[in-house]
Design a protein around this motif. Structure first.
Motif, PDB file in Angstrom:
ATOM      1  N   PRO A   8       0.673  -1.127   0.020  1.00  0.00           N
ATOM      2  CA  PRO A   8      -0.076   0.051  -0.091  1.00  0.00           C
ATOM      3  C   PRO A   8       0.845   1.112  -0.167  1.00  0.00           C
ATOM      4  O   PRO A   8       0.638   2.263  -0.425  1.00  0.00           O
ATOM      5  N   ALA A   9       2.033   1.335   0.948  1.00  0.00           N
ATOM      6  CA  ALA A   9       2.684   2.515   0.744  1.00  0.00           C
ATOM      7  C   ALA A   9       3.365   2.799  -0.578  1.00  0.00           C
ATOM      8  O   ALA A   9       3.278   3.905  -0.989  1.00  0.00           O
ATOM      9  N   TRP A  10       3.862   1.941  -1.277  1.00  0.00           N
ATOM     10  CA  TRP A  10       4.335   2.204  -2.750  1.00  0.00           C
ATOM     11  C   TRP A  10       3.220   2.466  -3.601  1.00  0.00           C
ATOM     12  O   TRP A  10       3.510   3.115  -4.681  1.00  0.00           O
ATOM     13  N   GLY A  11       2.207   1.862  -3.237  1.00  0.00           N
ATOM     14  CA  GLY A  11       1.222   2.232  -4.371  1.00  0.00           C
ATOM     15  C   GLY A  11       0.497   3.674  -4.093  1.00  0.00           C
ATOM     16  O   GLY A  11       0.299   4.316  -5.157  1.00  0.00           O
ATOM     17  N   MET A  12       0.645   4.223  -2.825  1.00  0.00           N
ATOM     18  CA  MET A  12       0.156   5.468  -2.706  1.00  0.00           C
ATOM     19  C   MET A  12       1.259   6.463  -3.472  1.00  0.00           C
ATOM     20  O   MET A  12       0.936   7.638  -3.764  1.00  0.00           O
ATOM     21  N   ASP A  13       2.664   5.920  -3.414  1.00  0.00           N
ATOM     22  CA  ASP A  13       3.730   6.864  -3.736  1.00  0.00           C
ATOM     23  C   ASP A  13       3.638   6.765  -5.368  1.00  0.00           C
ATOM     24  O   ASP A  13       4.347   7.730  -6.351  1.00  0.00           O
ATOM     25  N   ALA A  14       2.897   5.931  -5.781  1.00  0.00           N
ATOM     26  CA  ALA A  14       2.646   5.915  -7.490  1.00  0.00           C
ATOM     27  C   ALA A  14       1.635   6.876  -7.939  1.00  0.00           C
ATOM     28  O   ALA A  14       1.441   6.984  -9.234  1.00  0.00           O
ATOM     29  N   LYS A  15       0.872   7.786  -6.990  1.00  0.00           N
ATOM     30  CA  LYS A  15      -0.058   8.360  -7.362  1.00  0.00           C
ATOM     31  C   LYS A  15       0.314   9.637  -8.535  1.00  0.00           C
ATOM     32  O   LYS A  15      -0.260  10.062  -9.221  1.00  0.00           O
ATOM     33  N   PRO A  16       1.556  10.200  -8.499  1.00  0.00           N
ATOM     34  CA  PRO A  16       2.076  11.179  -9.387  1.00  0.00           C
ATOM     35  C   PRO A  16       1.905  10.691 -10.842  1.00  0.00           C
ATOM     36  O   PRO A  16       1.828  11.484 -11.893  1.00  0.00           O
ATOM     37  N   LEU A  17       2.097   9.406 -10.990  1.00  0.00           N
ATOM     38  CA  LEU A  17       2.138   8.726 -12.417  1.00  0.00           C
ATOM     39  C   LEU A  17       0.570   9.074 -12.856  1.00  0.00           C
ATOM     40  O   LEU A  17       0.825   9.356 -14.089  1.00  0.00           O
ATOM     41  N   GLY A  18      -0.153   8.643 -12.149  1.00  0.00           N
ATOM     42  CA  GLY A  18      -1.543   8.792 -12.653  1.00  0.00           C
ATOM     43  C   GLY A  18      -2.079  10.393 -12.805  1.00  0.00           C
ATOM     44  O   GLY A  18      -2.651  10.821 -13.858  1.00  0.00           O
ATOM     45  N   ASP A  19      -1.623  11.081 -11.839  1.00  0.00           N
ATOM     46  CA  ASP A  19      -1.817  12.449 -12.046  1.00  0.00           C
ATOM     47  C   ASP A  19      -1.124  13.278 -13.104  1.00  0.00           C
ATOM     48  O   ASP A  19      -1.776  14.041 -13.686  1.00  0.00           O
ATOM     49  N   LEU A  20      -0.014  12.660 -13.289  1.00  0.00           N
ATOM     50  CA  LEU A  20       0.804  13.259 -14.690  1.00  0.00           C
ATOM     51  C   LEU A  20       0.183  13.240 -15.836  1.00  0.00           C
ATOM     52  O   LEU A  20       0.057  14.024 -16.697  1.00  0.00           O
ATOM     53  N   PHE A  21      -0.236  11.714 -16.251  1.00  0.00           N
ATOM     54  CA  PHE A  21      -0.999  11.452 -17.187  1.00  0.00           C
ATOM     55  C   PHE A  21      -2.301  12.138 -17.377  1.00  0.00           C
ATOM     56  O   PHE A  21      -2.764  12.585 -18.705  1.00  0.00           O
ATOM     57  N   ILE A  22      -3.150  12.242 -16.432  1.00  0.00           N
ATOM     58  CA  ILE A  22      -4.223  13.014 -16.635  1.00  0.00           C
ATOM     59  C   ILE A  22      -4.116  14.343 -16.976  1.00  0.00           C
ATOM     60  O   ILE A  22      -4.843  15.115 -17.669  1.00  0.00           O
ATOM     61  N   ARG A  23      -2.918  15.276 -16.345  1.00  0.00           N
ATOM     62  CA  ARG A  23      -2.633  16.384 -16.566  1.00  0.00           C
ATOM     63  C   ARG A  23      -2.537  16.596 -17.958  1.00  0.00           C
ATOM     64  O   ARG A  23      -2.590  17.811 -18.584  1.00  0.00           O
ATOM     65  N   LEU A  24      -1.536  15.599 -18.357  1.00  0.00           N
ATOM     66  CA  LEU A  24      -0.947  15.769 -19.825  1.00  0.00           C
ATOM     67  C   LEU A  24      -2.096  15.936 -20.981  1.00  0.00           C
ATOM     68  O   LEU A  24      -2.116  16.920 -21.678  1.00  0.00           O
ATOM     69  N   LEU A  25      -3.254  14.933 -20.651  1.00  0.00           N
ATOM     70  CA  LEU A  25      -4.218  15.018 -21.641  1.00  0.00           C
ATOM     71  C   LEU A  25      -5.346  16.040 -21.340  1.00  0.00           C
ATOM     72  O   LEU A  25      -5.743  16.738 -22.286  1.00  0.00           O
ATOM     73  N   LYS A  26      -5.542  16.641 -20.135  1.00  0.00           N
ATOM     74  CA  LYS A  26      -6.229  17.650 -19.684  1.00  0.00           C
ATOM     75  C   LYS A  26      -5.670  18.923 -20.179  1.00  0.00           C
ATOM     76  O   LYS A  26      -6.527  19.669 -20.727  1.00  0.00           O
ATOM     77  N   MET A  27      -4.473  18.899 -20.272  1.00  0.00           N
ATOM     78  CA  MET A  27      -3.704  20.104 -20.954  1.00  0.00           C
ATOM     79  C   MET A  27      -4.156  20.200 -22.539  1.00  0.00           C
ATOM     80  O   MET A  27      -4.201  21.383 -23.040  1.00  0.00           O
ATOM     81  N   MET A  28      -4.618  19.004 -23.050  1.00  0.00           N
ATOM     82  CA  MET A  28      -4.851  19.071 -24.588  1.00  0.00           C
ATOM     83  C   MET A  28      -6.467  19.535 -24.881  1.00  0.00           C
ATOM     84  O   MET A  28      -6.969  19.771 -25.897  1.00  0.00           O
ATOM     85  N   VAL A  29      -7.070  19.153 -23.644  1.00  0.00           N
ATOM     86  CA  VAL A  29      -8.758  19.317 -23.960  1.00  0.00           C
ATOM     87  C   VAL A  29      -9.367  20.746 -24.474  1.00  0.00           C
ATOM     88  O   VAL A  29      -9.758  20.734 -25.592  1.00  0.00           O
ATOM     89  N   ALA A  30      -8.698  21.845 -23.837  1.00  0.00           N
ATOM     90  CA  ALA A  30      -9.295  22.960 -24.328  1.00  0.00           C
ATOM     91  C   ALA A  30      -8.805  23.308 -25.818  1.00  0.00           C
ATOM     92  O   ALA A  30      -9.658  23.934 -26.358  1.00  0.00           O
ATOM     93  N   PRO A  31      -7.585  23.424 -25.916  1.00  0.00           N
ATOM     94  CA  PRO A  31      -7.112  23.781 -27.358  1.00  0.00           C
ATOM     95  C   PRO A  31      -8.029  22.959 -28.512  1.00  0.00           C
ATOM     96  O   PRO A  31      -8.265  23.082 -29.580  1.00  0.00           O
TER      97      PRO A  31
END
Length: 448
Positions: free
Chosen positions: A30-53
């Motif tokens: 579980p501890a390592w799993g919670m540490d992996a959160k930035p990987l998911g957040d980064l991917f979502i941010r990258l795609l949300k970056m493209m949504v508006a344009p």
């Protein structure tokens, strides 16, 4: 380096593998799993970056190339009517299933024991979602502000204005329209690059979710979750299935066609990361670009079917858990209020929770603090909400395109049956083919 096996090439397979790996990591470490959160957040941010344009360019091009500008108002009216009918049906179905299954019966929760501080943030956000604020929020403070914040409705508003201006100017701005088209092709190419990171994003998101909440936390609420997932399934293949059949397309084939984006939505718990690809795929399916550009982005704010089902089911669950009997009149008020509070929640953090808090505040029969009972499982129900809303907006675009006579049904059936080549969207090919495919597609729509 050896050649990648054929079965491993489809994007949805890679995303599923990443999600399963994330579940295993979150469960056993579980501890390592919670540490992996930035990987998911980064991917979502990258795609949300493209949504508006992406939304801006596709709407501008769709309207600028629309042969009959007067048809824009007709399409908008039909779209709004469709959204209201379908979302009301979703609210009513959630209400009915809640009564039939009775997931909260027997819990006998004492309202005095509820922790109101746990949901204060959602309640505060819900309080600001008045009708006047909602419409004022559509107009950004500045032209650039909408893109900076990445909010869908203000971007749609600006895109419609720009598209209408280009359409009325005609040949004088043909060069500018061509530039917007080239920018759109570039954005699609970037989206193609980012999609290769989807398995990593799914891994991080699932590892954090399981590591943070654990599988065991689901057991007390399993009845509600099973009922909600089953209701979403029935809504998609029942209600949306009938709508899709009327348009001449089988819902199952459409779901299979969108499987990559559905898996991404499932892993992210949000519809926004899959929006750019949905726009591409609907165009490739044979829906007119002008229809896709108007219906889908608008549907992300006004056609959130999954949130509507969740809203009424969760409210009935909370009423049953607290031992509150709702009259028929109160339930009709819930339907009426829910049809408003569910709108515009796609860009709000915890949109389903905010919609529920807003409804409880407006109706006044169930204390707002009661939604604290759902905090532990809301993240797990968010996936079903997102996927249902995602499929609902895809069906909406197909339906309105058919209604307007702008759906190439022969092409759509060929694509869904796998007999038509779709090089831009095949996961096995390089992302460079995305941009190559889009330019002629835009020209084709412009000549219609």
């Amino acid at each position: 380096m050896g050649r990648v096996p054929r079965w491993l090439r489809p994007l949805y397979v890679q995303v599923l593998i990443g999600a399963v790996a994330g579940i295993l990591l979150g469960h056993f470490a579980p501890a390592w799993g919670m540490d992996a959160k930035p990987l998911g957040d980064l991917f979502i941010r990258l795609l949300k970056m493209m949504v508006a344009p992406v939304i801006f360019t596709i709407i501008v091009l769709g309207i600028a190339r629309m042969a009959d500008v007067k048809a824009l108002g007709r399409v908008g009216l039909r779209t709004v009517v469709y959204f209201e009918i379908v979302t009301t049906a979703a609210l009513a179905i959630g209400l009915a299933v809640g009564h039939i299954v009775q997931p909260g019966a027997g819990m006998n929760v004492d309202p005095a024991t509820l922790d109101a501080s746990a949901i204060s943030g959602f309640a505060k956000t819900a309080a600001s979602q008045s009708l006047a604020d909602f419409f004022l929020h559509i107009v950004p403070d500045t032209f650039v502000d909408a893109f900076v914040k990445g909010e869908i409705l203000p971007v749609v508003f600006l895109a419609v204005l720009c598209g209408c201006a280009l359409a009325h100017a005609g040949s004088r701005v043909q060069a500018l329209t061509a530039v917007v088209e080239q920018v759109s092709d570039m954005l699609y190419r970037i989206v193609g690059y980012l999609m290769y990171l989807a398995p990593i994003g799914a891994f991080g998101a699932m590892a954090f979710t399981i590591g943070r909440y654990g599988a065991g936390s689901l057991l007390p609420y399993l009845k509600l979750m099973v009922a909600f997932y089953a209701t979403c399934f029935l809504f998609v293949f029942g209600v949306l299935g009938l709508v899709s059949r009327w348009a001449g397309i089988g819902i199952w084939r459409l779901v299979v066609y969108l499987r990559d984006e559905i898996v991404i939505t499932l892993g992210a718990g949000s519809t926004e990361p899959a929006l750019p690809r949905l726009l591409q795929k609907l165009e490739a399916l044979g829906c007119d670009r002008s229809i896709v550009g108007l219906v889908v982005p608008t549907g992300y704010a006004f056609n959130i079917d999954g949130v509507c089902i969740y809203l009424t089911m969760a409210l009935i669950f909370l009423a049953q858990a607290l031992g509150i009997d709702l009259t028929l009149g109160q339930q009709l008020v819930i339907l009426l209020v829910g049809s408003f509070t569910s709108k515009g929640m796609s860009g709000v953090p915890g949109g389903g929770f905010v919609a529920l808090a807003a409804t409880l505040s407006s109706v006044g029969t169930v204390p707002v603090a009661a939604i604290a009972l759902l905090l532990g499982i809301d993240r797990f129900m968010g996936e079903a909400r997102a996927v249902t809303s995602f499929i609902g907006n895809a069906v909406a675009a197909v339906f309105v395109a058919k209604w307007e006579g702008k759906l190439d049904l022969q092409k759509a059936r060929a694509v869904l049956q796998g007999t038509a080549c779709d090089p831009a969207l095949t996961p096995e090919l390089s992302p460079g083919s995305v941009g190559t495919h889009q330019a002629p597609a835009a020209t084709t729509y412009g000549n219609r």
